[in-house]
Design a protein around this motif. Structure first.
Motif, mmCIF file in Angstrom:
data_model
loop_
_atom_site.group_PDB
_atom_site.id
_atom_site.type_symbol
_atom_site.label_atom_id
_atom_site.label_comp_id
_atom_site.label_asym_id
_atom_site.label_seq_id
_atom_site.Cartn_x
_atom_site.Cartn_y
_atom_site.Cartn_z
ATOM 1 N N MET A 5 52.017 -21.146 6.388
ATOM 2 C CA MET A 5 51.223 -20.677 5.267
ATOM 3 C C MET A 5 49.754 -20.593 5.683
ATOM 4 S SD MET A 5 52.919 -20.484 2.082
ATOM 5 C CE MET A 5 51.574 -20.703 0.994
ATOM 6 N N TRP A 6 49.100 -19.568 5.220
ATOM 7 C CA TRP A 6 47.681 -19.358 5.454
ATOM 8 C C TRP A 6 46.932 -19.668 4.170
ATOM 9 C CZ3 TRP A 6 45.334 -16.918 9.829
ATOM 10 C CH2 TRP A 6 46.227 -16.627 10.862
ATOM 11 N N SER A 7 45.733 -20.175 4.304
ATOM 12 C CA SER A 7 44.907 -20.395 3.113
ATOM 13 C C SER A 7 43.793 -19.351 3.105
ATOM 14 C CB SER A 7 44.327 -21.803 3.092
ATOM 15 O OG SER A 7 43.511 -22.021 4.204
ATOM 16 N N VAL A 8 43.466 -18.874 1.913
ATOM 17 C CA VAL A 8 42.421 -17.871 1.734
ATOM 18 C C VAL A 8 41.210 -18.567 1.120
ATOM 19 C CG1 VAL A 8 41.775 -15.747 0.560
ATOM 20 C CG2 VAL A 8 44.085 -15.999 1.473
ATOM 21 N N ILE A 9 40.098 -18.490 1.802
ATOM 22 C CA ILE A 9 38.844 -19.060 1.327
ATOM 23 C C ILE A 9 37.927 -17.892 0.980
ATOM 24 C CG2 ILE A 9 36.860 -20.482 1.916
ATOM 25 C CD1 ILE A 9 38.748 -21.796 4.037
ATOM 26 N N GLU A 10 37.412 -17.878 -0.227
ATOM 27 C CA GLU A 10 36.552 -16.784 -0.667
ATOM 28 C C GLU A 10 35.096 -17.241 -0.691
ATOM 29 O OE1 GLU A 10 38.306 -16.172 -4.474
ATOM 30 O OE2 GLU A 10 39.700 -14.678 -3.707
ATOM 31 N N ARG A 11 34.205 -16.402 -0.223
ATOM 32 C CA ARG A 11 32.778 -16.680 -0.378
ATOM 33 C C ARG A 11 32.467 -16.777 -1.861
ATOM 34 N NH1 ARG A 11 28.932 -13.240 3.649
ATOM 35 N NH2 ARG A 11 28.682 -14.943 5.129
ATOM 36 N N GLU A 12 31.385 -17.446 -2.195
ATOM 37 C CA GLU A 12 31.088 -17.718 -3.601
ATOM 38 C C GLU A 12 30.868 -16.466 -4.433
ATOM 39 O OE1 GLU A 12 26.449 -18.900 -3.389
ATOM 40 O OE2 GLU A 12 27.843 -20.345 -2.553
ATOM 41 N N ARG A 13 30.479 -15.354 -3.834
ATOM 42 C CA ARG A 13 30.248 -14.135 -4.610
ATOM 43 C C ARG A 13 31.512 -13.300 -4.857
ATOM 44 N NH1 ARG A 13 26.889 -12.148 0.196
ATOM 45 N NH2 ARG A 13 28.466 -11.245 1.534
ATOM 46 N N ILE A 14 32.595 -13.621 -4.182
ATOM 47 C CA ILE A 14 33.824 -12.830 -4.297
ATOM 48 C C ILE A 14 34.387 -12.816 -5.724
ATOM 49 C CG2 ILE A 14 36.201 -12.583 -3.461
ATOM 50 C CD1 ILE A 14 34.067 -11.691 -1.448
ATOM 51 N N PRO A 15 34.501 -13.948 -6.423
ATOM 52 C CA PRO A 15 35.033 -13.880 -7.794
ATOM 53 C C PRO A 15 34.247 -12.931 -8.702
ATOM 54 C CG PRO A 15 35.030 -16.138 -7.034
ATOM 55 C CD PRO A 15 34.289 -15.329 -6.001
ATOM 56 N N LYS A 16 32.939 -12.882 -8.542
ATOM 57 C CA LYS A 16 32.118 -11.967 -9.338
ATOM 58 C C LYS A 16 32.418 -10.522 -8.959
ATOM 59 C CE LYS A 16 27.363 -11.031 -10.690
ATOM 60 N NZ LYS A 16 25.964 -11.392 -10.506
ATOM 61 N N GLN A 17 32.551 -10.251 -7.666
ATOM 62 C CA GLN A 17 32.875 -8.896 -7.218
ATOM 63 C C GLN A 17 34.242 -8.467 -7.744
ATOM 64 O OE1 GLN A 17 32.467 -9.261 -2.960
ATOM 65 N NE2 GLN A 17 30.286 -8.723 -3.014
ATOM 66 N N ILE A 18 35.185 -9.400 -7.789
ATOM 67 C CA ILE A 18 36.523 -9.084 -8.292
ATOM 68 C C ILE A 18 36.469 -8.776 -9.783
ATOM 69 C CG2 ILE A 18 38.832 -10.019 -8.708
ATOM 70 C CD1 ILE A 18 38.416 -11.605 -6.065
ATOM 71 N N ARG A 19 35.729 -9.566 -10.544
ATOM 72 C CA ARG A 19 35.618 -9.321 -11.986
ATOM 73 C C ARG A 19 35.016 -7.953 -12.292
ATOM 74 N NH1 ARG A 19 33.940 -14.639 -12.052
ATOM 75 N NH2 ARG A 19 31.754 -14.030 -12.263
ATOM 76 N N LYS A 20 34.102 -7.491 -11.449
ATOM 77 C CA LYS A 20 33.459 -6.192 -11.657
ATOM 78 C C LYS A 20 34.344 -5.022 -11.220
ATOM 79 C CE LYS A 20 28.617 -7.500 -11.477
ATOM 80 N NZ LYS A 20 27.323 -7.237 -10.814
ATOM 81 N N ALA A 21 35.335 -5.302 -10.421
ATOM 82 C CA ALA A 21 36.212 -4.247 -9.891
ATOM 83 C C ALA A 21 37.163 -3.747 -10.981
ATOM 84 C CB ALA A 21 37.016 -4.789 -8.715
ATOM 85 N N PRO A 22 37.635 -2.504 -10.852
ATOM 86 C CA PRO A 22 38.636 -1.990 -11.791
ATOM 87 C C PRO A 22 39.918 -2.827 -11.740
ATOM 88 C CG PRO A 22 37.739 -0.224 -10.425
ATOM 89 C CD PRO A 22 37.224 -1.510 -9.874
ATOM 90 N N ARG A 23 40.663 -2.810 -12.820
ATOM 91 C CA ARG A 23 41.893 -3.620 -12.936
ATOM 92 C C ARG A 23 42.863 -3.326 -11.789
ATOM 93 N NH1 ARG A 23 44.031 -8.178 -13.878
ATOM 94 N NH2 ARG A 23 46.073 -8.136 -14.809
ATOM 95 N N GLU A 24 43.000 -2.073 -11.414
ATOM 96 C CA GLU A 24 43.903 -1.697 -10.315
ATOM 97 C C GLU A 24 43.513 -2.400 -9.013
ATOM 98 O OE1 GLU A 24 44.494 2.172 -7.490
ATOM 99 O OE2 GLU A 24 44.202 2.545 -9.621
ATOM 100 N N ILE A 25 42.224 -2.499 -8.751
ATOM 101 C CA ILE A 25 41.734 -3.156 -7.538
ATOM 102 C C ILE A 25 41.967 -4.658 -7.626
ATOM 103 C CG2 ILE A 25 39.691 -3.589 -6.115
ATOM 104 C CD1 ILE A 25 40.910 -0.688 -6.050
ATOM 105 N N GLN A 26 41.782 -5.230 -8.798
ATOM 106 C CA GLN A 26 42.041 -6.656 -8.984
ATOM 107 C C GLN A 26 43.503 -6.974 -8.658
ATOM 108 O OE1 GLN A 26 40.906 -7.607 -12.992
ATOM 109 N NE2 GLN A 26 38.759 -7.103 -12.651
#
Length: 86
Positions: A1-22
Motif C-alpha cells: 500500500m502507498w500513502s498519499v501526502i497532500e501539500r497543505e494547499r491541495i484541499p483548497k485546490q480540490i474544493r475549487k475544482a469542478p465536481r468531475e475533477i474532484q
C-alpha cells in the motif's frame, strides 16, 4: 500500500475544482494507494509521465484536458507527495 501526502494547499485546490475533477482525483488517489505509480501507467487515459524543467523529478497525471495532478514519489518509503492540482 502507498500513502498519499497532500501539500497543505491541495484541499483548497480540490474544493475549487469542478465536481468531475474532484471525482477523478479521488479515483487517481485510490489507484495510487493500491498499486502505486505503476498502476497509473497502466491506465492510458491518465497519461502519467515524468516532467522536465522546473518540475524535474516530479510526475504528472492528466485528470482532463485542462487539469493535472503533479506529484513526487518518495523512493525510500511507499509515499506519494501531491505538489499541485492545476
Amino acid at each position: 500500500m502507498w500513502s498519499v501526502i497532500e501539500r497543505e494547499r491541495i484541499p483548497k485546490q480540490i474544493r475549487k475544482a469542478p465536481r468531475e475533477i474532484q471525482l477523478k482525483y479521488e479515483f487517481w488517489k485510490s489507484v495510487i494507494e493500491l498499486e502505486g505509480p505503476i498502476g497509473l501507467r497502466r491506465l492510458p487515459g491518465l497519461r502519467d509521465h515524468a516532467l522536465k524543467g522546473e518540475w524535474l523529478g516530479a510526475r504528472a497525471s492528466r485528470l482532463s484536458l485542462q487539469w493535472r495532478v503533479i506529484y513526487l514519489i518518495v523512493r525510500d518509503r511507499a509515499e506519494v507527495l501531491v505538489l499541485e492540482l492545476n
